[in-house]
Design a protein around this motif. Structure first.
Motif, PDB file in Angstrom:
ATOM      1  N   ILE A   1       0.842  -1.191   0.000  1.00  0.00           N
ATOM      2  CA  ILE A   1       0.000   0.000   0.000  1.00  0.00           C
ATOM      3  C   ILE A   1       0.881   1.247   0.000  1.00  0.00           C
TER       4      ILE A   1
ATOM      5  N   LYS B   1       1.707   5.109   0.819  1.00  0.00           N
ATOM      6  CA  LYS B   1       1.380   6.087   1.852  1.00  0.00           C
ATOM      7  C   LYS B   1       1.739   7.486   1.337  1.00  0.00           C
TER       8      LYS B   1
ATOM      9  N   SER C   1      -3.720   6.569   2.492  1.00  0.00           N
ATOM     10  CA  SER C   1      -3.233   5.279   1.988  1.00  0.00           C
ATOM     11  C   SER C   1      -4.043   4.863   0.774  1.00  0.00           C
ATOM     12  N   SER C   2      -3.358   4.299  -0.226  1.00  0.00           N
ATOM     13  CA  SER C   2      -4.031   3.849  -1.443  1.00  0.00           C
ATOM     14  C   SER C   2      -3.141   2.864  -2.177  1.00  0.00           C
TER      15      SER C   2
ATOM     16  N   THR D   1      -7.848   5.907   4.651  1.00  0.00           N
ATOM     17  CA  THR D   1      -7.662   4.888   3.629  1.00  0.00           C
ATOM     18  C   THR D   1      -8.629   5.225   2.506  1.00  0.00           C
TER      19      THR D   1
END
Length: 203
Positions: free
Chosen positions: A30, A32, A56-57, A101
């Motif tokens: 993930i 950040k 986050s993605s 998120t």
């Protein structure tokens, strides 16, 4: 002083717009991002902001990208480690009080702004990272990135474990790195530098 998001919106699903203000890093697959947010939309109402949020993605963006993200706004979790490092306190010291998120995140047509000096410094570091990865890859690129930009997040888990096990990771911190560069410089030119001057530099 650090500005805080209204506690009423922590726990709510909001949309924020801002600019990626630091070099992103990957953790557990993930990405950040520290996003300097200019605005937030909640329940159809937009509010001006001047805050950093950790987002986050699984999508990739670079420092300087203007983005819009939608997700649930949360407070940073308390995860102080036994050896004394407190992530929440560290992030708060950088003006990051909340995280998200992203359920949806994309480049924005709006060009969001950040006029902080550290942001412009991060833009330069980002350009340096792009140049490094144009010619190098893997842990060689990660080592160059750590030396030139100070970003130590790019090492593979295996190489990072080796650095930690051998206590070599500390050499990538600026203080150790500068000392190593000075000693190397003196070593290379020791034949033409007078001994008195050489000893003075090393001291």
């Amino acid at each position: 002083s650090a500005m805080y998001i209204n506690i009423d919106h922590v726990g709510d699903y909001v949309t924020v717009g801002g600019v990626v203000a630091e070099l992103p890093y990957e953790s557990g697959g993930i990405n950040k991002y520290v996003v300097y947010c200019n605005e937030m939309e909640f329940d159809g109402e937009k509010t001006k902001l001047n805050k950093k949020i950790m987002i986050s993605s699984d999508k990739f963006f670079k420092c300087g990208d203007s983005i819009e993200a939608m997700g649930k706004l949360n407070e940073l979790s308390d995860d102080a480690h036994s050896y004394g490092f407190d992530t929440k306190r560290s992030l708060a010291g950088r003006g990051i009080q909340t995280k998200m998120t992203a359920l949806d995140i994309h480049l924005s047509d709006t060009k969001y702004k950040c006029h902080r000096l550290d942001y412009y410094s991060n833009l330069i570091r980002s350009k340096a990272a792009e140049w490094i990865y144009r010619f190098y890859s893997g842990d060689i690129a990660a080592a160059m990135l750590a030396i030139i930009t100070g970003d130590k997040h790019a090492f593979s888990d295996t190489y990072n474990d080796v650095l930690l096990y051998t206590s070599m990771r500390q050499l990538f911190y600026p203080a150790f790195l500068h000392i190593a560069l000075i000693v190397s410089f003196v070593g290379i030119f020791s034949g033409i530098i007078q001994r008195k001057i050489r000893d003075y530099i090393l001291l």
